[in-house]
Design a protein around this motif. Sequence first.
Motif, PDB file in Angstrom:
ATOM      1  N   SER A  88       0.919  -1.165   0.061  1.00  0.00           N
ATOM      2  CA  SER A  88      -0.036   0.011  -0.140  1.00  0.00           C
ATOM      3  C   SER A  88       0.666   1.319  -0.192  1.00  0.00           C
ATOM      4  O   SER A  88       1.891   1.307   0.806  1.00  0.00           O
ATOM      5  CB  SER A  88      -0.921   0.046   1.301  1.00  0.00           C
ATOM      6  OG  SER A  88      -1.512   1.354   1.396  1.00  0.00           O
ATOM      7  N   ASP A 100       0.074   3.748   1.567  1.00  0.00           N
ATOM      8  CA  ASP A 100       0.212   4.417   2.741  1.00  0.00           C
ATOM      9  C   ASP A 100       1.228   4.098   3.764  1.00  0.00           C
ATOM     10  O   ASP A 100       1.066   4.583   4.999  1.00  0.00           O
ATOM     11  CB  ASP A 100      -1.448   3.979   3.388  1.00  0.00           C
ATOM     12  CG  ASP A 100      -2.420   5.193   2.701  1.00  0.00           C
ATOM     13  OD1 ASP A 100      -1.879   6.098   2.237  1.00  0.00           O
ATOM     14  OD2 ASP A 100      -3.557   4.530   2.686  1.00  0.00           O
ATOM     15  N   ASP A 146      -4.284  -0.576  -3.512  1.00  0.00           N
ATOM     16  CA  ASP A 146      -4.917   0.625  -3.126  1.00  0.00           C
ATOM     17  C   ASP A 146      -5.981   0.996  -4.222  1.00  0.00           C
ATOM     18  O   ASP A 146      -5.836   0.627  -5.362  1.00  0.00           O
ATOM     19  CB  ASP A 146      -3.850   1.609  -3.241  1.00  0.00           C
ATOM     20  CG  ASP A 146      -2.704   1.741  -2.304  1.00  0.00           C
ATOM     21  OD1 ASP A 146      -3.329   1.554  -0.993  1.00  0.00           O
ATOM     22  OD2 ASP A 146      -1.497   1.449  -2.520  1.00  0.00           O
ATOM     23  N   GLN A 153      -3.945   6.207  -5.421  1.00  0.00           N
ATOM     24  CA  GLN A 153      -3.061   6.133  -6.089  1.00  0.00           C
ATOM     25  C   GLN A 153      -2.556   7.418  -6.880  1.00  0.00           C
ATOM     26  O   GLN A 153      -1.546   7.973  -6.908  1.00  0.00           O
ATOM     27  CB  GLN A 153      -3.007   4.921  -7.246  1.00  0.00           C
ATOM     28  CG  GLN A 153      -2.714   3.569  -6.550  1.00  0.00           C
ATOM     29  CD  GLN A 153      -3.065   2.469  -7.865  1.00  0.00           C
ATOM     30  OE1 GLN A 153      -3.482   2.595  -8.548  1.00  0.00           O
ATOM     31  NE2 GLN A 153      -2.415   1.247  -7.196  1.00  0.00           N
ATOM     32  N   SER A 164      -4.092  -0.752 -10.100  1.00  0.00           N
ATOM     33  CA  SER A 164      -4.627  -1.242  -8.912  1.00  0.00           C
ATOM     34  C   SER A 164      -5.445  -2.691  -9.095  1.00  0.00           C
ATOM     35  O   SER A 164      -5.938  -2.777 -10.155  1.00  0.00           O
ATOM     36  CB  SER A 164      -5.870  -0.380  -8.462  1.00  0.00           C
ATOM     37  OG  SER A 164      -6.458  -0.897  -7.130  1.00  0.00           O
TER      38      SER A 164
END
Length: 165
Positions: A54, A56, A85, A90, A106
């Motif tokens: 991810s 993140d 994600d 993205q 994705s």
Amino acid sequence: MTKITLKGNPINTVGKLPKVGKKAPKFNLIKSDLSKAKLKDFKGSKLILNIFPSLDTGTCAASVRRFNKEAGNLENTKVLCISRDLPFAQARFCGAEGLDNVITLSDFAKGKFGKAYGVTIKDGPLANLHSRAIVIINEEGEVTYTQQVPEIVDEPNYEDALKAL
């Protein structure tokens, strides 16, 4: 199944990376504009598949930044950054970071890419996300290099991947 670790704790993927010398498995992923991207769309270009859990996380974000920097100097090569994600996340990340040399894709909808490439994490707190891996595919769609990062919080070996091109 491949055994990897998350901060030293063992976790497993559902399979193994594609074999070097074999045709790359087909894929159908989602671009940031919600259109589809298939492996055949990139025929004639070398591909670096930068696969990760991810955006993140700091390590995943760092890998996208690094490959974006490197992509500007690579001839006939596209860098595909692939995670589960959402395409919106993205696009937001790349927009905020000013990253325009990579293509984010994705696998959020069905996770078929993760299964086909053997990178879906089977157990542990990151179950169903992708492991951290690099797959390089030549212009004819053949896998020429793979790297399954053994400790998911570590960055891939960029130098080895770039040399493999």
